[in-house]
Design a protein around this motif. Sequence first.
Motif, PDB file in Angstrom:
ATOM      1  N   ASN A 286     -12.109   1.490   5.364  1.00 40.27           N
ATOM      2  CA  ASN A 286     -11.559   0.970   3.763  1.00 40.27           C
ATOM      3  C   ASN A 286     -10.712   1.992   3.097  1.00 40.27           C
ATOM      4  O   ASN A 286      -9.787   1.634   2.744  1.00 40.27           O
ATOM      5  N   LEU A 308      -1.911  -7.436  -0.171  1.00 37.40           N
ATOM      6  CA  LEU A 308      -3.208  -7.272  -0.413  1.00 37.40           C
ATOM      7  C   LEU A 308      -4.167  -6.920   0.694  1.00 37.40           C
ATOM      8  O   LEU A 308      -4.025  -7.142   1.936  1.00 37.40           O
ATOM      9  N   HIS A 310      -8.147  -6.915   2.167  1.00 40.82           N
ATOM     10  CA  HIS A 310      -9.449  -7.616   2.105  1.00 40.82           C
ATOM     11  C   HIS A 310     -10.544  -7.045   2.804  1.00 40.82           C
ATOM     12  O   HIS A 310     -10.473  -6.965   4.142  1.00 40.82           O
ATOM     13  N   SER A 311     -11.344  -6.420   2.200  1.00 41.00           N
ATOM     14  CA  SER A 311     -12.508  -5.758   2.910  1.00 41.00           C
ATOM     15  C   SER A 311     -13.683  -6.609   3.264  1.00 41.00           C
ATOM     16  O   SER A 311     -14.457  -6.872   1.876  1.00 41.00           O
ATOM     17  N   HIS A 312     -14.374  -6.773   4.245  1.00 44.60           N
ATOM     18  CA  HIS A 312     -15.530  -7.588   4.380  1.00 44.60           C
ATOM     19  C   HIS A 312     -16.490  -7.050   5.293  1.00 44.60           C
ATOM     20  O   HIS A 312     -17.620  -7.451   5.767  1.00 44.60           O
ATOM     21  N   ASP A 346      -1.254  -9.681   4.241  1.00 42.26           N
ATOM     22  CA  ASP A 346      -2.802  -9.712   4.131  1.00 42.26           C
ATOM     23  C   ASP A 346      -3.261  -8.722   5.005  1.00 42.26           C
ATOM     24  O   ASP A 346      -3.124  -8.957   6.382  1.00 42.26           O
ATOM     25  N   TYR A 348      -6.893  -7.452   6.664  1.00 48.75           N
ATOM     26  CA  TYR A 348      -8.343  -7.734   6.702  1.00 48.75           C
ATOM     27  C   TYR A 348      -9.167  -6.437   7.409  1.00 48.75           C
ATOM     28  O   TYR A 348      -8.546  -6.155   8.541  1.00 48.75           O
ATOM     29  N   LYS A 350     -13.135  -6.641   8.881  1.00 52.31           N
ATOM     30  CA  LYS A 350     -14.234  -7.335   9.015  1.00 52.31           C
ATOM     31  C   LYS A 350     -14.846  -7.042  10.427  1.00 52.31           C
ATOM     32  O   LYS A 350     -14.342  -6.450  11.150  1.00 52.31           O
TER      33      LYS A 350
END
Length: 431
Positions: A286, A308, A310-312, A346, A348, A350
């Motif tokens: 992250n 952007l 996006h951390s999941h 984007d 990600y 995850k």
Amino acid sequence: MWTNRYWQTEFWTLAFVILVVGLIGSLFDRAAASIAVIIFGYLVWNLVQLSRLYKWLVKSRSLYPPAAPGIWGEIFNHLYVLQRKNRKELKKLKGIISEFRASTSALREGALIISNQGEIRWFNKASEKLLGLKASTDIGQRLFNLLRHPSFIEYEQARDYEKPLTIHSPADENLILNIHITPYNNDQRLVMIRDVTEKHHLERVRQDFVANVSHELRTPLTVIHGYLEMLDPEMYPELANVEKPLQMMRQQALNMGHLVDDLLLLSRLDAKDSAQNGKPKDIDINIMLDSICAEARVLSGEKNQTILFHSHSNATLTGSEKQLRSAFSNLVFNAVRYTHKAGRIDIYWKESDQSYMMTVSDNGPGIEPEHIPRLTERFYRVDSGRNRSQGGTGLGLAIVKHVLESHGGYLDINSTVGKGSDFTCYFPKSQ
């Protein structure tokens, strides 16, 4: 058909003899005794024929059966026909085996057949040279007791035979072997062994050449770039007329510097130089991706792109921070370079039940399907003119592929022309 006919003949002949002898015996009130004698004689005759059959099949070396009347003659004859047929099949089979042994003996590659438990059932002459095996003592031995290389034992225990294993020969440390195992027949495995010493040497020469040339280019490029920076038209007004050529020279020197850096990184990855890349450690992905996104926004500049993250998942990865940062930044910066102005990117992070995933998704021009399988090849360009104008070296995705493989992962690419692309890095949790 013939069996029924001969058995009927045998039966009626015996019945006729018993009837005649019984009638004659009845004239002397000895019918039962006469019939008993005949049956006993018939039994003895059959026992004699059985004895002759046994001697012919077991003890005699004669190819031809003994002569006998009636049903026994037919039995001997049909057994002889079956023996001749079996001899022909056996001769044919021996010929096939002889050809197989001759062809495998001529192979330069070693070939072994082992059981699921690793017992050696057969190997060719090349295996004797490459592995130091001996047919007189090693048939029936477990291959893993004779070939004690730790990497080979791990390779066999994992039972994942999609990729071959490369190790040094136990018979000669100067030989480098490529081993590939193929299961078949549920309880057997074919082991193919190739001598790749020369190929390995040539690959090493190529790596050393690229590394040495890259090192030698770095110094003159630094000097050239330094002098070009000094030639500033603001400091030297007389250079105002050559400002554009100077700017082009600076850009090309910068691109050449990026190429040299990428070549050096690939050389280190090929050589698996752990000293250069540092010891594996737990990395907070992250934090890394957030930092890369910040750099990407600076690189985007006037393109006014939306970038952007996006951390999941809060999962960390164990590996080389330098290598992973290089791989992830390559994917993100490529998206910045090739996505149009005001586009969207984007990123990600995850996880699923089986793996961790880092995805870079953009709404750029996309890539034609025929190019996707070759994108990770070194210096492969979908559009060489566009790549050069953007400062690309053609090595970015090759670096990504190498980094992911060294961390047990792989790269998956999906793209639709006119809609955008998704680049996903998979890291198996088991790894």
